[in-house]
Design an enzyme around this catalytic site. Structure first.
Site, PDB file in Angstrom:
ATOM      1  N   SER A 147       0.811  -1.212   0.000  1.00  0.00           N
ATOM      2  CA  SER A 147       0.000   0.000   0.000  1.00  0.00           C
ATOM      3  C   SER A 147       0.844   1.262   0.000  1.00  0.00           C
ATOM      4  O   SER A 147       0.303   2.368   0.038  1.00  0.00           O
ATOM      5  CB  SER A 147      -0.925  -0.002   1.229  1.00  0.00           C
ATOM      6  OG  SER A 147      -0.173  -0.145   2.418  1.00  0.00           O
ATOM      7  N   HIS A 168      -2.952  -3.035  -5.386  1.00  0.00           N
ATOM      8  CA  HIS A 168      -3.325  -2.683  -4.019  1.00  0.00           C
ATOM      9  C   HIS A 168      -4.823  -2.845  -3.798  1.00  0.00           C
ATOM     10  O   HIS A 168      -5.619  -2.010  -4.211  1.00  0.00           O
ATOM     11  CB  HIS A 168      -2.877  -1.247  -3.721  1.00  0.00           C
ATOM     12  CG  HIS A 168      -3.253  -0.774  -2.359  1.00  0.00           C
ATOM     13  ND1 HIS A 168      -3.468   0.554  -2.059  1.00  0.00           N
ATOM     14  CD2 HIS A 168      -3.455  -1.456  -1.196  1.00  0.00           C
ATOM     15  CE1 HIS A 168      -3.780   0.666  -0.787  1.00  0.00           C
ATOM     16  NE2 HIS A 168      -3.791  -0.531  -0.242  1.00  0.00           N
ATOM     17  N   GLU A 180      -6.199  -0.444  -6.595  1.00  0.00           N
ATOM     18  CA  GLU A 180      -5.274   0.583  -7.075  1.00  0.00           C
ATOM     19  C   GLU A 180      -4.128  -0.134  -7.787  1.00  0.00           C
ATOM     20  O   GLU A 180      -3.438  -0.944  -7.179  1.00  0.00           O
ATOM     21  CB  GLU A 180      -4.764   1.369  -5.867  1.00  0.00           C
ATOM     22  CG  GLU A 180      -4.077   2.667  -6.175  1.00  0.00           C
ATOM     23  CD  GLU A 180      -3.709   3.412  -4.896  1.00  0.00           C
ATOM     24  OE1 GLU A 180      -3.581   4.639  -4.974  1.00  0.00           O
ATOM     25  OE2 GLU A 180      -3.546   2.780  -3.836  1.00  0.00           O
ATOM     26  N   ASN A 218      -3.123   5.973   0.044  1.00  0.00           N
ATOM     27  CA  ASN A 218      -2.475   6.218   1.331  1.00  0.00           C
ATOM     28  C   ASN A 218      -1.674   7.504   1.388  1.00  0.00           C
ATOM     29  O   ASN A 218      -1.349   7.983   2.477  1.00  0.00           O
ATOM     30  CB  ASN A 218      -1.610   5.017   1.718  1.00  0.00           C
ATOM     31  CG  ASN A 218      -2.463   3.886   2.253  1.00  0.00           C
ATOM     32  OD1 ASN A 218      -3.506   4.112   2.858  1.00  0.00           O
ATOM     33  ND2 ASN A 218      -2.040   2.659   2.010  1.00  0.00           N
TER      34      ASN A 218
END
Length: 310
Positions: A147, A168, A180, A218
């Site tokens: 991540s 991800h 992702e 993130n």
């Protein structure tokens, strides 16, 4: 967090759509999916690949007991789906039959893609990808569920950087719609296309991020959570007041401290450290309170206590 927001204009999307069309033409079909790591994320990825994409899955973990727990959880979740008439009992049994397990990476020999879902630790991932490159077939795609960690760095640990990509998934994988996708510096268009195609077969919506620490999700989410922890540390509000303010004031399903507990405070800290070390900006420095909680073994829901008790 499932929410609908306004997207870019049709004109702004055209270059991206053209690229997706091009990569799709170069994609090859993926028949068998390998998953490395049978924790919450790995088990969820394996379940969705078997149930939604209806692919044969090879799930590998060094711990036999972890594999048993993962399969037990899948059976429980599919049993609930049968009870709610979201699937039939034969469909649930067929999905479980698609999943084989093992404790040795040699089991990935027949996989067309292997998705690594280990802890968010760069040294561990580099070791695992070096071993994966030696175990998986020469044409297999090696994907990481990282991540925040550089896909280019991970790819450099292998003999096939053009076949390494970030994939991800969001937690919990069977519920969250997003994947992702992160191509590294040397990721080929064929690898990217095959990865996007697999994610779509798994019923996911995909976004594509540059290989920059934290990617999209993130890079935005973790500083938000970290700032909430810092607000608690400074006594700006109680944990309940902070969470309620953000939940009701911004219309999100859970407050940042509850979300941190759900993700795992150790994971939040690991990602903040990646952002801080790789980007060098003090705004990404982890809150002392977050560090203290992790040092004290208070990781959130998975340990029974974080900012809240469970």
């Amino acid at each position: 967090i499932n929410a609908e927001y306004g997207g870019p204009t049709e004109e702004g999307m055209q270059p991206t759509l053209r690229r997706v069309a091009t990569t799709a033409l170069r994609a090859r079909s993926i028949s068998t999916v390998g998953v490395l790591g049978a924790g919450q994320m790995g088990g969820g990825i394996a379940q969705v690949a078997a149930v939604v994409a209806q692919k044969p899955v090879v799930l590998v973990d060094s711990s036999p007991s972890q594999l048993e727990r993962a399969l037990g959880l899948m059976e429980k979740l599919l049993g609930k789906a049968v009870n709610k008439e979201r699937m039939t009992e034969p469909e649930a049994k067929a999905a479980m039959a698609r999943i084989s397990t093992g404790t040795d990476m040699a089991a990935f020999e027949r996989a067309d893609i292997v998705i690594e879902a280990a802890s968010e630790n760069v040294d561990l991932k580099l070791i695992l990808f070096e071993k994966l490159a030696a175990s998986a077939s020469a044409d297999a795609i090696l994907a990481s569920n990282t991540s925040s960690i550089s896909i280019t760095k991970i790819a450099n640990a292998t003999d096939r950087p053009d076949q390494v990509v970030g994939m991800h998934f969001m937690n919990p994988v069977p519920v969250m719609k997003l994947v992702e996708v992160i191509p590294g510096l040397l990721t080929s268009e064929a690898t990217l296309g095959s990865t996007l195609q697999l994610a779509q077969e798994m019923g996911k919506v995909t976004t594509e991020s540059r290989d920059i620490p934290g990617f999209i999700a993130n890079r935005i989410l973790m500083p938000y959570i970290n700032e909430a922890v810092q607000a608690l540390y400074e006594g700006i509000g109680t944990k309940e007041d902070i969470d309620t303010t953000m939940k009701l004031g911004t219309n999100v399903p859970m407050g940042p401290l509850t979300l941190a507990d759900f993700i795992g405070l150790d994971t939040c800290l690991a990602i903040m450290r990646v952002l801080h070390s790789e980007l060098g900006d003090s705004k990404y420095r982890a809150s002392p309170l977050l560090v203290q909680y992790v040092n004290g073994g208070l990781m959130g829901r998975k340990t029974g206590r974080g900012f809240y008790e469970y």
